[in-house]
Design a protein around this motif. Structure first.
Motif, mmCIF file in Angstrom:
data_model
loop_
_atom_site.group_PDB
_atom_site.id
_atom_site.type_symbol
_atom_site.label_atom_id
_atom_site.label_comp_id
_atom_site.label_asym_id
_atom_site.label_seq_id
_atom_site.Cartn_x
_atom_site.Cartn_y
_atom_site.Cartn_z
ATOM 1 N N ALA A 113 56.142 41.930 36.261
ATOM 2 C CA ALA A 113 54.690 42.086 36.339
ATOM 3 C C ALA A 113 54.271 43.316 37.133
ATOM 4 O O ALA A 113 53.080 43.652 37.146
ATOM 5 N N GLY A 114 55.211 43.966 37.792
ATOM 6 C CA GLY A 114 54.882 45.146 38.580
ATOM 7 C C GLY A 114 54.015 44.851 39.789
ATOM 8 O O GLY A 114 53.155 45.660 40.163
ATOM 9 N N LEU A 115 54.233 43.715 40.436
ATOM 10 C CA LEU A 115 53.402 43.340 41.577
ATOM 11 C C LEU A 115 53.675 44.243 42.770
ATOM 12 O O LEU A 115 54.835 44.477 43.130
ATOM 13 N N GLU A 116 52.624 44.739 43.387
ATOM 14 C CA GLU A 116 52.757 45.602 44.564
ATOM 15 C C GLU A 116 51.804 45.204 45.689
ATOM 16 O O GLU A 116 51.930 45.692 46.813
ATOM 17 N N ALA A 117 50.846 44.354 45.384
ATOM 18 C CA ALA A 117 49.843 43.894 46.351
ATOM 19 C C ALA A 117 49.082 42.755 45.687
ATOM 20 O O ALA A 117 49.211 42.533 44.477
ATOM 21 N N PRO A 118 48.280 42.019 46.438
ATOM 22 C CA PRO A 118 47.467 40.970 45.808
ATOM 23 C C PRO A 118 46.587 41.541 44.697
ATOM 24 O O PRO A 118 46.201 42.717 44.718
ATOM 25 N N GLN A 119 46.280 40.696 43.715
ATOM 26 C CA GLN A 119 45.421 41.135 42.621
ATOM 27 C C GLN A 119 44.061 41.571 43.168
ATOM 28 O O GLN A 119 43.552 40.989 44.125
ATOM 29 N N PHE A 120 43.537 42.626 42.581
ATOM 30 C CA PHE A 120 42.232 43.205 42.919
ATOM 31 C C PHE A 120 42.264 44.042 44.198
ATOM 32 O O PHE A 120 41.228 44.511 44.646
ATOM 33 N N TRP A 121 43.432 44.237 44.799
ATOM 34 C CA TRP A 121 43.564 45.194 45.900
ATOM 35 C C TRP A 121 43.850 46.573 45.313
ATOM 36 O O TRP A 121 44.566 46.706 44.317
ATOM 37 N N ARG A 122 43.329 47.604 45.979
ATOM 38 C CA ARG A 122 43.627 48.989 45.606
ATOM 39 C C ARG A 122 43.744 49.827 46.872
ATOM 40 O O ARG A 122 43.033 49.594 47.849
ATOM 41 N N PHE A 123 44.635 50.818 46.825
ATOM 42 C CA PHE A 123 44.760 51.753 47.950
ATOM 43 C C PHE A 123 44.357 53.141 47.502
ATOM 44 O O PHE A 123 44.782 53.616 46.446
ATOM 45 N N ASP A 124 43.536 53.776 48.311
ATOM 46 C CA ASP A 124 43.086 55.132 48.046
ATOM 47 C C ASP A 124 43.273 55.960 49.315
ATOM 48 O O ASP A 124 42.982 55.482 50.419
ATOM 49 N N ARG A 139 39.186 45.902 48.085
ATOM 50 C CA ARG A 139 39.345 44.818 47.122
ATOM 51 C C ARG A 139 38.077 44.765 46.265
ATOM 52 O O ARG A 139 36.978 45.113 46.723
ATOM 53 N N THR A 140 38.241 44.336 45.036
ATOM 54 C CA THR A 140 37.108 44.199 44.129
ATOM 55 C C THR A 140 36.846 42.720 43.903
ATOM 56 O O THR A 140 37.748 41.963 43.537
ATOM 57 N N MET A 141 35.602 42.296 44.148
ATOM 58 C CA MET A 141 35.209 40.909 43.957
ATOM 59 C C MET A 141 33.917 40.876 43.167
ATOM 60 O O MET A 141 32.887 41.388 43.617
ATOM 61 N N PHE A 142 33.974 40.317 41.971
ATOM 62 C CA PHE A 142 32.800 40.107 41.125
ATOM 63 C C PHE A 142 32.021 41.399 40.897
ATOM 64 O O PHE A 142 30.802 41.438 40.980
ATOM 65 N N GLY A 143 32.769 42.474 40.624
ATOM 66 C CA GLY A 143 32.159 43.737 40.261
ATOM 67 C C GLY A 143 31.835 44.650 41.423
ATOM 68 O O GLY A 143 31.364 45.781 41.203
ATOM 69 N N LYS A 144 32.065 44.210 42.650
ATOM 70 C CA LYS A 144 31.789 45.036 43.821
ATOM 71 C C LYS A 144 33.103 45.380 44.521
ATOM 72 O O LYS A 144 33.921 44.493 44.785
ATOM 73 N N THR A 145 33.301 46.656 44.818
ATOM 74 C CA THR A 145 34.491 47.099 45.530
ATOM 75 C C THR A 145 34.111 47.409 46.970
ATOM 76 O O THR A 145 33.191 48.201 47.229
#
Length: 431
Positions: free
Chosen positions: A240-251, A258-264
């Motif tokens: 599955a290529g897991l690297e972090a919890p779902q909806f987490w992103r690093f920039d 994290r993105t929750m219900f359309g808001k990051t």
């Protein structure tokens, strides 16, 4: 039974108000499949009504079908979620009219029923239908989380301040404890019957694992260390290529979000981590020097009162939850920070066992000794076996009617779209 009827009506009305809010969105969003893991929202809407019609209008009220020929379309066991968009489903307005017609029939059945058989005693079947609708409302909330595009839901923010308990871990002494219930009139079949279990001494985290603590696992290479994962879990992580919890992103510029219900938004370090699968939870627990609690350990931590030796309905006692006890019922669209609900703590000082995030346990989903399927096998029994893992405690998206100290949820160990987090146990049985 006047007061019981009024209470049941309130539960049914609350569930329907939530269903309406979740489906009062553009029709294009209702009919679209936002993920192959989930049904189109319009399917859930009609399925909720169809289940209510089957059990209340037809089984209890002995009425004829309101709409002919649709039972097969809304039978969850006949059609996998991924294929449901291809079915000749009721359109949004048809589904709404069908749900309204079913509910009108329900009020008549509720008003005239005598509550005099196994199915209706204490209002069980009416409560079962309300629980079913609220469970599907949480599923629809997960669908909203998976959809792409601007936010369609809104709610006040969850509490952002709290006082974490003074102890990091809580010791739970060895001894017998009552698990499950034989007296709660609205408990579902897999919560029954009550039985005694000896639980050895162990320790458990006083609060759910936070984003900040989980970031330590990510930063320490937790997703690239196979020794922390089970063989099955490591295989899934790689596939599955897991690297972090779902909806987490690093920039590089904004760090972790994290993105929750359309808001990051920036990742809040003191919120419980959410959207991790069983394999991730298990690997984290091993990295933290512990393990996932067994289901019996979780329930003892949540229900056992050392002063009386009995098991309570909730960590705080037998009273129904309030907004001061737990983050439940979609009042907020995310978990609150740890320490936000001191009134909801157990007598031994374990916090936020109810609400915020479902908590994975190490236990497979099985029936209790003396289990009897009621009123249908497809609610619980067909899922028994090693393939599913039990989750406990409910989430911010779980309604109080579907969340007790005895309530059992279950899912496949690879699922991350559910609102699931982690709490670590330590002691005998460490892996």
């Amino acid at each position: 039974m006047t007061s019981a009827r009024a209470l049941l009506r309130r539960h049914l009305e609350r569930a329907r108000a939530r269903t309406t809010a979740l489906t009062s969105i553009p029709e294009t969003e209702l009919v679209r499949q936002h993920s192959p893991l989930m049904s189109p929202l319009v399917w859930d809407l009609a399925h909720i009504a169809n289940q209510e019609e089957r059990w209340l209008a037809r089984t209890v009220g002995r009425a004829a079908p309101i709409v002919d020929g649709i039972d097969d379309l809304y039978d969850a066991f006949r059609h996998p979620r991924a294929t449901r968009p291809s079915l000749p489903l009721l359109g949004p307005e048809e589904a709404r009219r069908y749900a309204e017609a079913v509910r009108e029939s329900t009020w008549k059945v509720l008003e005239h029923n005598d509550f005099d058989d196994d199915l209706t005693r204490d209002g069980f079947v009416f409560a079962m239908v309300a629980q079913h609708e609220q469970q599907h409302d949480e599923t629809m909330l997960a669908t909203h989380q998976l959809r792409q595009g601007p936010p369609l839901l809104d709610a006040p923010p969850a509490p952002r301040t709290g006082t974490p308990p003074p102890q990091v871990r809580v010791r739970i002494p060895a001894g017998e404890v009552e698990i499950g219930t034989s007296t709660d009139p609205w408990a579902l079949d897999n919560e029954r019957p009550a039985h005694r279990v000896f639980v050895p001494e162990f320790e458990i985290d006083a609060v759910p694992v936070t984003n900040g603590r989980y970031l330590g696992f990510v930063a320490d290479g937790g997703y690239s260390r196979p020794e922390l994962w089970s063989e099955e879990g490591w295989r899934h992580r790689c596939e599955a290529g897991l690297e972090a919890p779902q909806f987490w992103r690093f920039d590089d510029d904004s760090g972790w979000t994290r993105t929750m219900f359309g808001k990051t938004v920036p990742l809040h370090p003191d919120e419980p981590v959410v959207h991790v699968c069983f394999h991730e939870a298990e690997a984290f627990a091993r990295w933290a020097g512990g393990r996932l609690p067994t289901e019996a350990e979780w329930e003892k931590a949540a229900r056992w009162d050392p002063a009386t030796g009995r098991s309570r309905r909730y960590p705080w006692g037998d009273d129904d939850p309030t907004a001061d006890h737990a983050n439940l019922g979609q009042r907020h669209l995310g978990p609150a920070v740890v320490g936000a609900y001191p009134r909801g703590a157990s007598p031994l000082g374990v916090h936020q066992l109810i609400g915020d995030v479902w908590e994975w346990t190490s236990s497979p989903f099985e029936g209790y000794p003396g289990f009897r399927a009621f009123p249908y096998r497809e609610y619980s029994e067909v899922f028994f076996g090693d393939g599913y893992r039990v989750l406990r405690g409910g989430s911010f998206g779980t309604d109080e009617i579907a969340c007790r100290g005895t309530f059992r949820n279950w899912d496949l160990p690879i699922r991350r779209q559910i609102f699931a987090g982690v709490r670590v146990a330590y002691g005998e049985g460490d892996v």
